[in-house]
Design a protein around this motif. Structure first.
Motif, PDB file in Angstrom:
ATOM      1  N   LEU A  59      30.798 -60.487  64.734  1.00 10.55           N
ATOM      2  CA  LEU A  59      30.675 -59.667  65.943  1.00 10.55           C
ATOM      3  C   LEU A  59      30.218 -58.253  65.594  1.00 10.55           C
ATOM      4  O   LEU A  59      29.383 -57.660  66.264  1.00 10.55           O
ATOM      5  CB  LEU A  59      32.018 -59.617  66.689  1.00 10.55           C
ATOM      6  N   LYS A  60      30.775 -57.723  64.500  1.00 12.43           N
ATOM      7  CA  LYS A  60      30.421 -56.376  64.061  1.00 12.43           C
ATOM      8  C   LYS A  60      28.929 -56.302  63.713  1.00 12.43           C
ATOM      9  O   LYS A  60      28.234 -55.355  64.092  1.00 12.43           O
ATOM     10  CB  LYS A  60      31.255 -56.049  62.812  1.00 12.43           C
ATOM     11  N   PHE A  61      28.453 -57.335  63.013  1.00 17.25           N
ATOM     12  CA  PHE A  61      27.040 -57.361  62.641  1.00 17.25           C
ATOM     13  C   PHE A  61      26.173 -57.376  63.898  1.00 17.25           C
ATOM     14  O   PHE A  61      25.234 -56.602  64.031  1.00 17.25           O
ATOM     15  CB  PHE A  61      26.732 -58.603  61.788  1.00 17.25           C
ATOM     16  N   LEU A  62      26.525 -58.259  64.847  1.00 16.15           N
ATOM     17  CA  LEU A  62      25.682 -58.431  66.032  1.00 16.15           C
ATOM     18  C   LEU A  62      25.760 -57.255  67.000  1.00 16.15           C
ATOM     19  O   LEU A  62      24.754 -56.859  67.576  1.00 16.15           O
ATOM     20  CB  LEU A  62      26.086 -59.709  66.783  1.00 16.15           C
ATOM     21  N   TYR A  63      26.958 -56.720  67.188  1.00 13.92           N
ATOM     22  CA  TYR A  63      27.121 -55.744  68.271  1.00 13.92           C
ATOM     23  C   TYR A  63      27.265 -54.305  67.792  1.00 13.92           C
ATOM     24  O   TYR A  63      27.305 -53.391  68.593  1.00 13.92           O
ATOM     25  CB  TYR A  63      28.280 -56.157  69.183  1.00 13.92           C
ATOM     26  N   GLU A  64      27.337 -54.084  66.493  1.00 15.29           N
ATOM     27  CA  GLU A  64      27.333 -52.709  65.991  1.00 15.29           C
ATOM     28  C   GLU A  64      26.101 -52.483  65.140  1.00 15.29           C
ATOM     29  O   GLU A  64      25.267 -51.639  65.435  1.00 15.29           O
ATOM     30  CB  GLU A  64      28.613 -52.412  65.201  1.00 15.29           C
ATOM     31  N   THR A 105      22.696 -71.079  66.375  1.00 15.41           N
ATOM     32  CA  THR A 105      23.674 -70.946  67.451  1.00 15.41           C
ATOM     33  C   THR A 105      23.734 -69.499  67.925  1.00 15.41           C
ATOM     34  O   THR A 105      23.357 -68.578  67.200  1.00 15.41           O
ATOM     35  CB  THR A 105      25.070 -71.419  66.995  1.00 15.41           C
ATOM     36  N   HIS A 106      24.186 -69.330  69.177  1.00 20.51           N
ATOM     37  CA  HIS A 106      24.461 -67.983  69.694  1.00 20.51           C
ATOM     38  C   HIS A 106      25.966 -67.787  69.799  1.00 20.51           C
ATOM     39  O   HIS A 106      26.426 -66.745  70.238  1.00 20.51           O
ATOM     40  CB  HIS A 106      23.841 -67.815  71.090  1.00 20.51           C
ATOM     41  N   ASP A 107      26.710 -68.800  69.413  1.00 22.46           N
ATOM     42  CA  ASP A 107      28.147 -68.821  69.647  1.00 22.46           C
ATOM     43  C   ASP A 107      28.890 -68.505  68.347  1.00 22.46           C
ATOM     44  O   ASP A 107      28.855 -69.281  67.391  1.00 22.46           O
ATOM     45  CB  ASP A 107      28.487 -70.233  70.172  1.00 22.46           C
ATOM     46  N   SER A 147      24.803 -71.909  59.431  1.00 22.18           N
ATOM     47  CA  SER A 147      24.419 -71.494  60.782  1.00 22.18           C
ATOM     48  C   SER A 147      23.521 -70.274  60.710  1.00 22.18           C
ATOM     49  O   SER A 147      23.737 -69.387  59.882  1.00 22.18           O
ATOM     50  CB  SER A 147      25.647 -71.104  61.604  1.00 22.18           C
ATOM     51  N   LEU A 148      22.527 -70.243  61.595  1.00 22.47           N
ATOM     52  CA  LEU A 148      21.675 -69.059  61.741  1.00 22.47           C
ATOM     53  C   LEU A 148      22.070 -68.388  63.044  1.00 22.47           C
ATOM     54  O   LEU A 148      22.075 -69.026  64.098  1.00 22.47           O
ATOM     55  CB  LEU A 148      20.201 -69.453  61.855  1.00 22.47           C
ATOM     56  N   ILE A 149      22.402 -67.116  62.951  1.00 16.60           N
ATOM     57  CA  ILE A 149      22.808 -66.408  64.164  1.00 16.60           C
ATOM     58  C   ILE A 149      22.068 -65.075  64.214  1.00 16.60           C
ATOM     59  O   ILE A 149      21.729 -64.501  63.168  1.00 16.60           O
ATOM     60  CB  ILE A 149      24.367 -66.261  64.201  1.00 16.60           C
ATOM     61  N   GLY A 150      21.773 -64.620  65.420  1.00 20.06           N
ATOM     62  CA  GLY A 150      21.047 -63.355  65.582  1.00 20.06           C
ATOM     63  C   GLY A 150      20.654 -63.218  67.031  1.00 20.06           C
ATOM     64  O   GLY A 150      20.711 -64.193  67.789  1.00 20.06           O
ATOM     65  N   HIS A 151      20.251 -62.013  67.413  1.00 16.95           N
ATOM     66  CA  HIS A 151      19.910 -61.782  68.812  1.00 16.95           C
ATOM     67  C   HIS A 151      18.678 -62.587  69.216  1.00 16.95           C
ATOM     68  O   HIS A 151      17.876 -62.974  68.370  1.00 16.95           O
ATOM     69  CB  HIS A 151      19.674 -60.289  69.058  1.00 16.95           C
ATOM     70  N   SER A 152      18.542 -62.778  70.521  1.00 14.73           N
ATOM     71  CA  SER A 152      17.427 -63.544  71.064  1.00 14.73           C
ATOM     72  C   SER A 152      16.096 -62.973  70.577  1.00 14.73           C
ATOM     73  O   SER A 152      15.907 -61.759  70.580  1.00 14.73           O
ATOM     74  CB  SER A 152      17.517 -63.489  72.589  1.00 14.73           C
ATOM     75  N   GLY A 153      15.216 -63.848  70.141  1.00 16.78           N
ATOM     76  CA  GLY A 153      13.884 -63.435  69.724  1.00 16.78           C
ATOM     77  C   GLY A 153      13.797 -62.917  68.293  1.00 16.78           C
ATOM     78  O   GLY A 153      12.753 -62.445  67.862  1.00 16.78           O
TER      79      GLY A 153
END
Ligand SMILES: Nc1ncnc2c1ncn2[C@@H]1O[C@H](COP(=O)(O)OP(=O)(O)OP(=O)(O)O)[C@@H](O)[C@H]1O
Length: 287
Positions: free
Chosen positions: A251-256, A196-198, A35-41
């Motif tokens: 979550l830590k990676f994305l939001y911190e 995914t964003h999920d 899966s590839l995950i990361g913020h929009s753009g």
């Protein structure tokens, strides 16, 4: 095997060159679910389009089974979020079209009976035999997405590329399709790369979660190996400490770690080619 080496993408814009991706290195083994995950753009679709061959890289390259990707190919099928079915064909005919494409490529040539058997097989795989004669506008979004997946699988791709395949679906339909996809992959053993964003979707489905940094000059920040036994059961995993641990890491990676986008100044910088071990078409173009 899929190998992304020093992969980079610079887009020309009226304000100058925009460096979307820089120095992406990733090796995906046969049969792996990534899966590839990361913020929009951040560049997830750009990575997927490069592997699909829909766009060609400005730096580095993609190798699938020892061949450099230089355009779309039958060994790489794409499933988009907006299930791009042909509206004038029935569900059956949409899947049949892909089966016929494979039949044409087979050396000995495959007859009508083979095409019928294969089409019915893929419809059964996604449990859509009952709606075989319906047109896309007569079935629900989840059903359309299932047909899109069947059509992609019918191409017998080595690599299935999925751009937020369940993003537009309600939670229950999404859960049902995630379970179907896990089962299908266990049976067929395709390599799958999914955007995914999920976070839960990523942990439940993946062998590897590739977390991307914010752009510009986005790259891979961390790769998390998900070592949960298969088959996976979402209800049992909900309270599993290992599952929760993986969830927390993402979550830590994305939001911190990646909460604040990088400054626009970085967009102005032109990427310098790294020392090449393998020569790609993009290196030759640049020279
Ligand atoms: N053809 C293009 N020309 C200029 N910039 C582009 C082009 N295609 C993409 N970009 C830029 O590259 C960056 C990455 O885009 P991309 O669509 O790959 O992101 P993404 O992570 O898939 O986003 P999302 O999660 O919102 O779908 C964005 O800043 C986008 O504006």
């Amino acid at each position: 095997m899929v190998e992304l080496t020093r992969l980079g993408m610079r887009f020309p814009t009226p304000k100058g060159e925009f460096i979307a991706l820089k120095g992406v290195d990733l090796t995906i083994k046969k049969g792996e679910f990534v899966s590839l995950i990361g913020h929009s753009g951040c560049g997830k679709s750009t990575v997927l389009n490069l592997v699909a061959g829909l766009t060609l890289p400005t730096d580095g390259g993609v190798i699938v089974d020892s061949r450099e990707v230089d355009g779309p190919g039958p060994e790489r099928a794409v499933v988009f979020q907006n299930h791009s079915l042909l509206p004038w064909l029935t569900v059956y005919q949409n899947v049949e079209l892909a089966v016929k494409q494979v039949a044409k490529q087979k050396e000995q040539g495959k007859g009508k009976a083979w095409i019928k058997e294969r089409t019915e097989h893929y419809l059964a795989l996604i449990q859509m035999q009952h709606a075989a004669d319906k047109k896309p506008d007569e079935i629900s979004g989840g059903m359309k997405q299932r047909v899109g997946i069947a059509r992609a699988l019918a191409l017998q791709p080595k690599v299935l590329l999925m751009d937020e395949p369940f993003g537009a679906l309600d939670a229950l339909t999404r859960a049902h399709l995630q379970d179907s996809l896990m089962k299908i992959q266990a049976d067929l053993g395709n390599t799958i790369i999914m955007i995914t964003h999920d976070v839960d979707e990523a942990v439940l489905l993946s062998d590897k979660i590739v977390m991307m940094t914010n752009g510009p000059s986005a790259t891979i920040g961390e790769v998390l190996d998900i070592q949960l036994d298969r088959p996976r059961n979402r209800v049992e995993l909900a309270n599993d400490p290992q599952y929760q641990g993986y969830r927390q890491s993402v979550l830590k990676f994305l939001y911190e770690k990646q909460l604040h986008p990088q400054t626009d100044d970085e967009a102005e910088s032109v990427s310098k080619p790294l020392k090449a071990k393998v020569t790609f078409a993009s290196d030759i173009k640049r020279a």
